[in-house]
Design an enzyme around this catalytic site. Structure first.
Site, PDB file in Angstrom:
ATOM      1  N   HIS A  94     -24.489  38.780   0.121  1.00 59.93           N
ATOM      2  CA  HIS A  94     -24.650  37.709  -0.828  1.00 59.93           C
ATOM      3  C   HIS A  94     -24.453  36.456   0.144  1.00 59.93           C
ATOM      4  CE1 HIS A  94     -24.903  34.373  -3.167  1.00 59.93           C
ATOM      5  NE2 HIS A  94     -25.782  35.140  -4.551  1.00 59.93           N
ATOM      6  N   GLU A 166     -33.197  36.254  -1.890  1.00 58.88           N
ATOM      7  CA  GLU A 166     -32.539  35.101  -2.363  1.00 58.88           C
ATOM      8  C   GLU A 166     -32.742  33.439  -1.383  1.00 58.88           C
ATOM      9  OE1 GLU A 166     -29.859  35.696  -6.184  1.00 58.88           O
ATOM     10  OE2 GLU A 166     -28.676  36.507  -4.448  1.00 58.88           O
TER      11      GLU A 166
HETATM   12  P1  PGA Z   1     -28.530  31.050  -9.401  1.00 58.12           P
HETATM   13  O1  PGA Z   1     -27.744  32.217  -8.118  1.00 58.12           O
HETATM   14  O2  PGA Z   1     -29.073  32.019 -10.251  1.00 58.12           O
HETATM   15  O3  PGA Z   1     -27.509  30.738 -10.618  1.00 58.12           O
HETATM   16  O4  PGA Z   1     -29.297  30.231  -8.324  1.00 58.12           O
HETATM   17  C1  PGA Z   1     -28.306  33.650  -7.803  1.00 58.12           C
HETATM   18  C2  PGA Z   1     -27.471  34.056  -7.229  1.00 58.12           C
HETATM   19  O5  PGA Z   1     -27.027  33.629  -6.277  1.00 58.12           O
HETATM   20  O6  PGA Z   1     -27.537  35.402  -6.816  1.00 58.12           O
END
Ligand code: PGA
Length: 256
Positions: A94, A166
């Site tokens: 992540h 992401e």
């Molecule tokens: P968020 O985070 O939905 O708060 O933008 C997503 C993540 O970090 O997996």
């Protein structure tokens, strides 16, 4: 099939986690069709949330794991320990792990390699920073992240391969990526992963994450190229999260 993954990060204690998990199950009661749901509480809440989810279709995930199966690694939690807890999925790499805890590509590769013999599935998180997107090198950057994580990893026993796209600039900022940009990146990831690992494109499950909420979830979910969502902030709010689950169900029914 669509996936909805809730990443609760370092936000909820045991009591709050149990309450939220119970709320999610309540919202699913009587529903025949649901997406694949994976909830990722903090390590300390895994045991109790597992009990809540027992005999439900909702799966348990972890937010990270240590870079070896066992050994002298004070403070780390190994993949076999997470499997003991019944975790079926583990987030790996992540962007918060990369940014705040110095996780390198080499460490992420180590972690991904551990899953070859495991029952649990890794969800590899990739995504570019704002600067990289501005420079037009996002795809190149993501290719590098994928290649270094998966190069030489044997996935013949482990499919699907799960990747969460992401973009760093979209996480927790309220600035979600456009559907068009997400589709472009997902297509790219699907090609790259299926070539690298010699697997069918449909064996690559790709989630989008970054400021997804109840308002914008549907626009991603309805796209065939987007297999699901990884949700941080909105997964902590029961109403928001269950609205997202309903959007996913709506899409599943419409695409049947
Ligand atoms: P968020 O985070 O939905 O708060 O933008 C997503 C993540 O970090 O997996």
């Amino acid at each position: 099939m669509k996936y909805v993954v809730g990443n609760w990060k370092m936000n909820l204690g045991i009591r709050e986690s149990v309450a939220l998990a119970r709320g999610v199950l309540r919202a699913l009661r009587g529903k025949e069709e649901t997406p694949n749901i994976i909830l990722c509480p903090s390590y300390t809440a895994l045991g109790e949330v597992r009990k809540v989810l027992a005999r439900s279709r909702v799966e348990l995930g972890a937010q990270n794991c240590g870079p070896a199966l066992s050994g002298a690694m004070t403070g780390e939690i190994g993949l076999p320990m997470l499997e003991d807890f019944g975790c079926s999925h583990v987030l790996i790499g992540h962007s918060e792990r990369r940014a705040f805890f110095g996780e390198t590509e080499a460490m992420i590769h180590e972690k991904i390699s551990l899953f070859q013999q495991a029952k649990a599935m890794p969800i590899l998180c990739v995504g570019e920073s704002h600067e990289i997107r501005e420079s037009g090198k996002a795809l190149e950057f993501i290719a590098g992240q994928i290649d270094s994580a998966y190069e030489g990893v044997d996935v013949s026993q482990k499919k699907p391969v799960m990747i969460a796209y992401e973009p760093v600039w979209a996480i927790g900022t309220g600035e979600a990526a456009t559907v068009g940009d997400v589709i472009e990146v997902h297509q790219f990831i699907r090609d790259r992963v299926s070539q690298l690992l010699q697997i069918e494109p449909e064996d690559v499950v790709i989630l989008y994450g970054g400021s997804v909420d109840a308002e914008n979830a549907y626009q991603y979910l309805r796209e065939v190229e987007i297999n699901g969502l990884l949700i941080g902030g909105a997964s902590l709010k029961l109403q928001q999260f269950t609205a997202i689950l309903e959007s996913a169900t709506e899409v599943i029914l419409a695409q049947k």
